[in-house]
Structure formats: structure tokens, C-alpha cells
Design a protein around this motif. Sequence first.
Motif, short mmCIF file in Angstrom:
data_model
loop_
_atom_site.label_atom_id
_atom_site.label_comp_id
_atom_site.label_asym_id
_atom_site.label_seq_id
_atom_site.Cartn_x
_atom_site.Cartn_y
_atom_site.Cartn_z
N LEU A 78 18.22 67.27 117.60
CA LEU A 78 17.47 66.83 118.90
C LEU A 78 18.09 65.30 119.39
O LEU A 78 18.16 64.38 118.32
N ARG A 79 18.47 65.18 120.47
CA ARG A 79 18.63 64.00 121.12
C ARG A 79 17.50 63.13 121.14
O ARG A 79 16.31 63.31 121.09
N ASP A 80 17.70 61.56 121.23
CA ASP A 80 16.48 60.81 121.18
C ASP A 80 15.80 60.99 122.60
O ASP A 80 14.46 60.98 122.22
N PHE A 81 16.29 61.42 123.47
CA PHE A 81 15.52 61.41 124.88
C PHE A 81 14.73 62.63 124.88
O PHE A 81 13.68 62.99 125.34
N GLU A 82 15.36 63.77 124.22
CA GLU A 82 14.58 65.13 123.76
C GLU A 82 13.42 64.89 122.95
O GLU A 82 12.49 65.47 123.11
N ARG A 83 13.62 64.19 122.11
CA ARG A 83 12.54 63.85 121.03
C ARG A 83 11.51 63.20 121.78
O ARG A 83 10.29 63.51 121.38
N LYS A 84 11.86 62.25 122.52
CA LYS A 84 10.76 61.34 123.11
C LYS A 84 9.95 62.40 124.08
O LYS A 84 8.71 62.25 124.39
N THR A 85 10.69 63.27 124.60
CA THR A 85 9.98 64.07 125.71
C THR A 85 9.08 65.12 124.86
O THR A 85 7.85 65.32 125.33
N TYR A 86 9.74 65.79 123.61
CA TYR A 86 8.42 66.46 122.70
C TYR A 86 7.27 65.75 122.46
O TYR A 86 6.13 66.22 122.58
N VAL A 87 7.43 64.46 122.23
CA VAL A 87 6.42 63.63 121.57
C VAL A 87 5.51 63.35 123.02
O VAL A 87 4.29 63.39 122.74
N GLN A 88 6.25 62.99 124.08
CA GLN A 88 5.12 62.75 125.17
C GLN A 88 4.30 64.05 125.50
O GLN A 88 3.54 63.92 125.72
N TYR B 212 -1.88 66.35 114.48
CA TYR B 212 -0.89 65.77 115.42
C TYR B 212 0.06 65.07 114.67
O TYR B 212 1.02 65.16 114.98
N PHE B 213 -0.07 64.38 113.52
CA PHE B 213 0.85 63.97 112.46
C PHE B 213 1.57 65.07 111.97
O PHE B 213 2.74 65.12 111.70
N THR B 214 1.12 66.34 111.87
CA THR B 214 1.75 67.47 111.27
C THR B 214 2.87 67.95 112.24
O THR B 214 3.93 67.87 112.27
N GLU B 215 2.42 68.01 113.51
CA GLU B 215 2.88 68.39 114.83
C GLU B 215 4.41 67.43 114.93
O GLU B 215 5.35 67.81 115.27
N LEU B 216 3.99 66.12 115.00
CA LEU B 216 4.99 65.05 114.94
C LEU B 216 5.90 65.21 113.98
O LEU B 216 7.35 64.97 114.44
N GLN B 217 5.54 65.52 112.63
CA GLN B 217 6.71 65.89 111.70
C GLN B 217 7.45 66.66 111.91
O GLN B 217 8.81 66.71 111.55
N LYS B 218 6.90 67.79 112.39
CA LYS B 218 7.74 69.02 112.86
C LYS B 218 8.81 68.90 113.88
O LYS B 218 9.91 69.17 113.83
N ILE B 219 8.53 67.85 114.93
CA ILE B 219 9.34 67.45 115.87
C ILE B 219 10.44 66.68 115.33
O ILE B 219 11.56 66.74 115.57
N ASN B 220 10.06 65.69 114.46
CA ASN B 220 11.00 65.00 113.79
C ASN B 220 11.97 65.71 112.76
O ASN B 220 13.09 65.06 112.61
N MET B 221 11.71 66.68 112.37
CA MET B 221 12.39 67.46 111.41
C MET B 221 13.37 68.34 112.09
O MET B 221 14.63 68.89 111.66
N ILE B 222 13.34 68.64 113.38
CA ILE B 222 14.31 69.41 114.17
C ILE B 222 15.79 68.71 114.39
O ILE B 222 15.76 67.63 114.53
N ALA B 223 16.52 69.41 113.65
CA ALA B 223 17.97 68.96 113.44
C ALA B 223 18.67 68.98 114.82
O ALA B 223 18.36 70.06 115.50
#
Length: 141
Positions: A80-90, A67-78
Amino acid sequence: MKTVLISIFCSVIFMSNGFSQAKAEKDKLKYEAEMEKKKKEYISEFVGTLKVDDFQKEIIKQQMESYFTELQKINMIAGLRDFERKTYVQNLDDSHFRDLKAMITEEQMSKIMDALKGKWDRSEEKKKKKKEKKRKKKNKS
């Protein structure tokens, strides 16, 4: 003579710049290793507090690390808007622990999600353990 001095000066500047970049890279690797160590320690301490068998603890550890690895991948995507990032995390929250939900109770699952979101307090857990030990001692007497 001037060209020799200028070339020596330029080479010294470029070499010092190269050394500082190497030092920055070394510091970055050291920081990443330290964070990985802290993450593993956090996960193992948390899983130790759960009242499940060893097999389930191992599966929970693996799921949390992935989970932490996948979360890190999401956060590394250049870009991304905040609401998109929240959607991916959700979406990650909803889908990543499906198999685990079938194995453990809802209370334990909510405790895991709290730990993943940073809401788990180590010191509070230690206090609870001490209180339980005192109760057990009293009941034995």
C-alpha cells in the motif's frame, strides 16, 4: 573422518540457527502480548475518564478494540502506498463509529477520536481530576 567433522559442524550450525529462530518467535509473541496488555490498559483508563454510563463505556471499549484491530489489518497490507493507507484509515474513521455517534455527544466523540490518534494525555487528565476534587472540597467547606 573429515566428512564426520564437517557433518557435525554443519548440524551444530543448523541447530543454533533453529534455536535463534525459536527464540525470536518467542520474543515476538511476548512483545505482542505485552502490547495487547498495554492497549487494554490504555483503553480502560481512557474510557474511565468519560462521563457516560457503564453500558456506553462497554460499547466504547468494544468499538475502540475493534478499531485498533481494523487499523492493524490496514497497516499489515503489503504494497500500500502512503496516500492509499491514509484513505483507508480515513474511511475507517468515518464509518467505524457511526452507531456510537448516535449515543454520545460530539464532545465525547472528538475526545475518543483524539485518543485513537494518540493525542490523549493521561497525565493531563489526572491533573484535571485533581483540580476538580480540590474545587469540590472547597465548595463543600
